[in-house]
Design a protein around this motif. Structure first.
Motif: not given
Ligand code: C2E
Ligand code: CA
Ligand code: CA
Ligand code: CA
Length: 278
Positions: A21-37
């Motif tokens: 779950i943590q892994h998936l969560q981190l992956e989701r956040e990583l996907r957004k991290a570029i757009d969110r600068d």
């Protein structure tokens, strides 16, 4: 005993799930991290110890995570590589590093190279050369100021393909260096096949160099090899004066490590460079 075993198993799957779950969560956040600068670069100077000049900077990515604070690359680069997200992240890194490098040149600082780490996954991207060419054009950085740090792992791939791609990069005018040199399991034959400019001796050989004769022998051998192959050389992870003196005596002049500076945000380095100007 049976009961116990079952409970253990239960516990184990719970832990697994939590990890997943943590892994998936981190992956989701990583996907957004570029757009969110949320990414930023720290830079670590590379110094010529004979002249005292900064000859280059290595760009090292960090993730300003919304809850977890500033994350070092070991906490997200492996996941980024697994998911392929390293490709857009790496492109962001390249663009940002070239932008900063070009700005420093335009501000009239001494010319220095910008070294950027390139994952194997990025290297294998079919569009890599075009992407880099475009970034150089957009930022205005002359290709000779860009250095790509790749690891020996590329030698595990189809040799002709790797050579062809490296040649395209080198023909643009870019420099290629082999990072973590000495830690890979590949044969050294790639050194004569690949168009590369520089070896970067891994930190693991430097840590105990003043006390461990084996490390000293290995580093001497690498220096001799680099000299006869006419490759540039840098050592990383230099932390003490003793290590610097020792390495200098062995014939190594370019160094990087905490002794000179930790990786720092661009702004802090600009102040440092100011005080380093003649
Ligand atoms: P690396 O390319 O081998 O980078 C050198 C690492 O050693 C950096 O860790 C740096 O902060 C650290 N270091 C520098 N001098 C010293 C020293 O004197 N002593 C010690 N103990 N450490 C020193 P960092 O920034 O945590 O980066 C870790 C790794 O993450 C890098 O290892 C590189 O493999 C990867 N990485 C960082 N940025 C990027 C990137 O933009 N793209 C890719 N693909 N990988 C990256
Ligand atoms: Ca590196
Ligand atoms: Ca390295
Ligand atoms: Ca490393």
């Amino acid at each position: 005993i049976k009961e116990h075993g079952k409970n253990n198993y239960q516990l184990y799957t719970d832990v697994m799930n939590e990890d997943a779950i943590q892994h998936l969560q981190l992956e989701r956040e990583l996907r957004k991290a570029i757009d969110r600068d949320e990414f930023l670069l720290h830079y670590q100077p590379q110094v010529n110890v004979s002249t005292g000049q900064i000859t280059g900077m290595e760009a090292l990515v960090r993730w300003q995570h919304p809850h977890r604070g500033l994350l070092s690359p070991i906490h997200f680069i492996p996941l980024a590589e697994e998911t392929g997200l390293i490709v857009p992240i790496g492109e962001w890194v390249l663009r940002k590093a070239c932008e900063d490098g070009q700005r420093w040149l335009q501000e009239g600082r001494k010319p220095m190279r910008m070294a950027v780490n390139l994952s194997l996954i990025q290297f294998q991207e079919p569009n890599l050369v075009e992407t880099i060419q475009q970034i150089l054009e957009e930022t205005g950085l002359e290709p000779r100021y860009l250095e790509l740090e790749i690891t020996e792992s590329i030698a595990m791939n189809n040799v002709e393909q790797v050579v062809a791609k490296l040649e395209r990069l080198v023909n643009l005018g870019i420099q290629i260096s082999i990072d973590d040199f000495g830690t890979g399991f590949s044969s050294l034959s790639y050194l004569k096949k690949f168009p590369i400019h520089k070896l970067k001796i891994d930190r693991s050989f430097i840590t105990d160099i003043t006390s461990d004769p084996d490390d000293a022998s290995i580093v001497s051998a690498i220096i001799a090899m680099a000299n006869s192959l006419k490759l540039d050389l840098i050592v990383e992870g230099v932390e003490t004066e003793d290590q610097q003196t020792y390495l200098h005596r062995l014939g190594c002049f370019e160094m990087q490590g905490y002794l000179f500076s930790r990786p720092l945000p661009a702004q802090m380095l600009e102040q440092l460079m100011q005080s380093w100007l003649p």
